[in-house]
Design a protein around this motif. Structure first.
Motif, PDB file in Angstrom:
ATOM      1  N   PHE A   6      40.831 -16.121   5.155  1.00  7.41           N
ATOM      2  CA  PHE A   6      41.461 -16.059   6.700  1.00  7.41           C
ATOM      3  C   PHE A   6      42.835 -15.242   6.759  1.00  7.41           C
ATOM      4  CE2 PHE A   6      39.545 -20.405   6.187  1.00  7.41           C
ATOM      5  CZ  PHE A   6      38.959 -20.530   7.458  1.00  7.41           C
ATOM      6  N   TYR A   7      42.876 -14.631   7.754  1.00  6.77           N
ATOM      7  CA  TYR A   7      44.010 -13.469   8.127  1.00  6.77           C
ATOM      8  C   TYR A   7      44.649 -13.577   9.246  1.00  6.77           C
ATOM      9  CZ  TYR A   7      41.294 -11.036   4.484  1.00  6.77           C
ATOM     10  OH  TYR A   7      40.648 -10.430   3.301  1.00  6.77           O
ATOM     11  N   VAL A   8      45.832 -13.571   9.135  1.00  8.63           N
ATOM     12  CA  VAL A   8      46.873 -13.811  10.498  1.00  8.63           C
ATOM     13  C   VAL A   8      47.485 -12.314  10.468  1.00  8.63           C
ATOM     14  CG1 VAL A   8      49.103 -14.714  11.417  1.00  8.63           C
ATOM     15  CG2 VAL A   8      47.490 -16.125  10.334  1.00  8.63           C
ATOM     16  N   ILE A   9      47.590 -11.653  11.691  1.00  4.88           N
ATOM     17  CA  ILE A   9      48.097 -10.344  12.067  1.00  4.88           C
ATOM     18  C   ILE A   9      49.318 -10.770  13.519  1.00  4.88           C
ATOM     19  CG2 ILE A   9      47.645  -8.355  13.212  1.00  4.88           C
ATOM     20  CD1 ILE A   9      44.776 -10.067  11.703  1.00  4.88           C
ATOM     21  N   MET A  10      50.248 -10.249  13.015  1.00  7.55           N
ATOM     22  CA  MET A  10      51.511 -10.314  13.736  1.00  7.55           C
ATOM     23  C   MET A  10      51.840  -9.345  14.530  1.00  7.55           C
ATOM     24  SD  MET A  10      53.691 -12.793  11.364  1.00  7.55           S
ATOM     25  CE  MET A  10      53.298 -14.293  10.536  1.00  7.55           C
ATOM     26  N   ILE A  55      59.785  -5.284   1.232  1.00  2.63           N
ATOM     27  CA  ILE A  55      59.740  -4.102   2.013  1.00  2.63           C
ATOM     28  C   ILE A  55      60.719  -3.806   3.027  1.00  2.63           C
ATOM     29  CG2 ILE A  55      58.151  -2.413   2.942  1.00  2.63           C
ATOM     30  CD1 ILE A  55      55.803  -3.399   1.122  1.00  2.63           C
ATOM     31  N   LEU A  56      60.475  -4.867   3.820  1.00  2.00           N
ATOM     32  CA  LEU A  56      61.271  -4.489   5.168  1.00  2.00           C
ATOM     33  C   LEU A  56      62.809  -4.707   5.030  1.00  2.00           C
ATOM     34  CD1 LEU A  56      59.053  -6.876   7.318  1.00  2.00           C
ATOM     35  CD2 LEU A  56      59.376  -4.360   7.526  1.00  2.00           C
ATOM     36  N   THR A  57      63.265  -5.696   4.027  1.00  2.00           N
ATOM     37  CA  THR A  57      64.756  -5.737   3.582  1.00  2.00           C
ATOM     38  C   THR A  57      65.230  -4.476   3.066  1.00  2.00           C
ATOM     39  OG1 THR A  57      64.292  -8.194   3.082  1.00  2.00           O
ATOM     40  CG2 THR A  57      66.334  -7.192   2.188  1.00  2.00           C
ATOM     41  N   GLY A 114      47.641  -6.410   3.763  1.00  2.00           N
ATOM     42  CA  GLY A 114      47.049  -6.301   2.434  1.00  2.00           C
ATOM     43  C   GLY A 114      47.745  -6.759   1.368  1.00  2.00           C
ATOM     44  N   MET A 115      49.027  -7.516   1.731  1.00  2.00           N
ATOM     45  CA  MET A 115      50.258  -7.731   0.834  1.00  2.00           C
ATOM     46  C   MET A 115      50.641  -9.187   1.130  1.00  2.00           C
ATOM     47  SD  MET A 115      52.449  -4.774   0.805  1.00  2.00           S
ATOM     48  CE  MET A 115      52.081  -2.934   1.330  1.00  2.00           C
ATOM     49  N   GLY A 116      51.254  -9.861   0.137  1.00  2.00           N
ATOM     50  CA  GLY A 116      51.706 -11.225   0.165  1.00  2.00           C
ATOM     51  C   GLY A 116      53.055 -10.955   0.908  1.00  2.00           C
ATOM     52  N   GLY A 117      53.404 -12.344   1.803  1.00  2.00           N
ATOM     53  CA  GLY A 117      54.607 -12.186   2.340  1.00  2.00           C
ATOM     54  C   GLY A 117      55.926 -12.091   1.758  1.00  2.00           C
ATOM     55  N   SER A 168      50.450  -8.056   8.562  1.00  2.00           N
ATOM     56  CA  SER A 168      49.310  -8.958   8.119  1.00  2.00           C
ATOM     57  C   SER A 168      49.607  -9.783   6.900  1.00  2.00           C
ATOM     58  CB  SER A 168      47.925  -8.446   8.292  1.00  2.00           C
ATOM     59  OG  SER A 168      47.158  -9.651   7.820  1.00  2.00           O
ATOM     60  N   PRO A 169      50.791 -10.624   6.692  1.00  2.48           N
ATOM     61  CA  PRO A 169      51.063 -11.239   5.251  1.00  2.48           C
ATOM     62  C   PRO A 169      49.976 -12.072   4.843  1.00  2.48           C
ATOM     63  CG  PRO A 169      52.046 -12.192   7.030  1.00  2.48           C
ATOM     64  CD  PRO A 169      51.539 -11.002   7.800  1.00  2.48           C
ATOM     65  N   GLN A 170      49.674 -11.980   3.737  1.00  2.00           N
ATOM     66  CA  GLN A 170      48.451 -13.057   3.151  1.00  2.00           C
ATOM     67  C   GLN A 170      48.888 -14.064   2.494  1.00  2.00           C
ATOM     68  OE1 GLN A 170      46.346  -9.993   0.575  1.00  2.00           O
ATOM     69  NE2 GLN A 170      44.985  -9.465   2.098  1.00  2.00           N
ATOM     70  N   SER A 171      50.092 -14.355   2.602  1.00  2.00           N
ATOM     71  CA  SER A 171      50.637 -15.687   1.949  1.00  2.00           C
ATOM     72  C   SER A 171      52.213 -15.758   2.373  1.00  2.00           C
ATOM     73  CB  SER A 171      50.829 -15.547   0.308  1.00  2.00           C
ATOM     74  OG  SER A 171      51.313 -14.634   0.003  1.00  2.00           O
ATOM     75  N   GLU A 172      52.697 -17.028   2.182  1.00  2.00           N
ATOM     76  CA  GLU A 172      54.163 -17.646   2.383  1.00  2.00           C
ATOM     77  C   GLU A 172      54.311 -17.406   3.899  1.00  2.00           C
ATOM     78  OE1 GLU A 172      53.512 -16.376  -1.619  1.00  2.00           O
ATOM     79  OE2 GLU A 172      54.159 -14.813  -0.095  1.00  2.00           O
ATOM     80  N   LEU A 173      53.388 -17.677   5.053  1.00  2.00           N
ATOM     81  CA  LEU A 173      53.487 -17.407   6.163  1.00  2.00           C
ATOM     82  C   LEU A 173      54.810 -18.115   6.723  1.00  2.00           C
ATOM     83  CD1 LEU A 173      49.667 -17.801   7.642  1.00  2.00           C
ATOM     84  CD2 LEU A 173      50.981 -15.451   7.197  1.00  2.00           C
ATOM     85  N   ARG A 174      54.940 -19.307   6.559  1.00  2.00           N
ATOM     86  CA  ARG A 174      56.146 -20.044   7.037  1.00  2.00           C
ATOM     87  C   ARG A 174      57.362 -19.303   6.751  1.00  2.00           C
ATOM     88  NH1 ARG A 174      60.201 -23.745   5.665  1.00  2.00           N
ATOM     89  NH2 ARG A 174      60.675 -25.167   7.472  1.00  2.00           N
ATOM     90  N   GLU A 175      57.602 -18.924   5.653  1.00  4.14           N
ATOM     91  CA  GLU A 175      58.747 -18.362   5.177  1.00  4.14           C
ATOM     92  C   GLU A 175      58.958 -16.771   5.547  1.00  4.14           C
ATOM     93  OE1 GLU A 175      56.481 -19.691   3.063  1.00  4.14           O
ATOM     94  OE2 GLU A 175      57.639 -21.303   1.892  1.00  4.14           O
ATOM     95  N   PHE A 176      57.772 -16.390   5.742  1.00  2.00           N
ATOM     96  CA  PHE A 176      57.716 -14.897   6.434  1.00  2.00           C
ATOM     97  C   PHE A 176      58.274 -14.853   7.946  1.00  2.00           C
ATOM     98  CE2 PHE A 176      55.855 -11.104   8.213  1.00  2.00           C
ATOM     99  CZ  PHE A 176      56.365 -10.196   7.349  1.00  2.00           C
TER     100      PHE A 176
END
Length: 241
Positions: free
Chosen positions: A152-156, A104-106, A95-98, A121-129
């Motif tokens: 559209f949602y991507v879950i990793m 948060i992770l850094t 539910g957050m942007g990439g 599940s990043p909602q934006s900036e998928l390539r950079e993420f």
């Protein structure tokens, strides 16, 4: 509240969590995912964290309504700040942007143990993420894509391999063992990997016991370490159910 109305996206995320996991849900909002995980028996305890007091109070109300208040620990936290190292073996963030998830992770990398599972599940900036994950020592095992309410949602599904993890090990393992075999968790390959690991560890132990620092021995030990790293990487596919 008699029935938990969980979105399909959160149900997909819940389905990726191994039974018995120690879960920390970051940005829990109203606490629906932790409640579902406990009520469905996937885990008996969840740490649910959010940076905002309002949603966290709503999550508290919901946990009481569903009679799981004593199994879900609510924490006011900016990202992973309120999480202690070793408290969770699985971290969920959605539910957050990439860029925000990356931040948060850094800022909380020291809270993660090697082999910590990350379902994100990043909602934006998928390539950079994706680049960020590779550079910071995360291995992406699987990606899932779905649509819900026109979005559209991507879950990793990821695993933290450690700060010293070399991204080139990914490609080497795929070349050695076959990417499709790894992704399908082929059982014959799994047996082969454990056999190769036993052999490599045995040789490594024998060579390490030798006296002296012969260049040839040190070179062989270095290669064996690389071989074992590659095998351990491949076995992570099987550890992530």
């Amino acid at each position: 509240m008699e029935e938990l109305n969980l979105s399909d996206r959160l149900r997909l995320i819940a389905g990726l969590i191994k039974k018995g996991s120690k879960v920390a849900d970051i940005g829990t909002d109203h606490g629906y995912l932790p409640i579902f995980l406990v009520k469905s028996g996937i885990t008996d305890r969840v740490i649910a964290m959010d940076v905002r007091k309002g949603p966290l109070k709503k999550a508290e109300d919901n946990t009481r309504a569903f009679c799981v208040f004593d199994q879900i620990e609510l924490r006011l936290s900016d990202g992973l700040a309120a999480l202690e190292k070793g408290e969770a073996d699985t971290v969920t963030i959605s539910g957050m942007g990439g860029r925000l998830i990356q931040s948060i992770l850094t800022n909380g990398m020291e809270k993660l143990d090697k082999s910590t599972r990350l379902i994100v599940s990043p909602q934006s900036e998928l390539r950079e993420f994706r680049i960020f994950l590779k550079e910071k020592g995360f291995l992406v095992l699987e990606e899932h894509m779905m649509t819900e309410d026109g979005q559209f949602y991507v879950i990793m599904e990821c695993v933290y391999m450690g700060a010293d993890y070399a991204p080139q090990t990914i490609e080497e393992a795929k070349l050695r063992y076959g990417e499709s075999l790894l992704r399908e968790k082929n059982e014959s390959l799994k047996a082969y990997l454990y056999k190769e690991k036993r052999i490599a560890e045995g040789i490594y132990t024998q060579l390490s016991a030798r006296n002296g620092q012969e260049a040839a021995v040190q070179e062989r030990l270095g290669q064996l370490r690389k071989d074992l790293d590659c095998i351990d990487f491949a076995l992570e596919y099987y550890n992530f159910a």
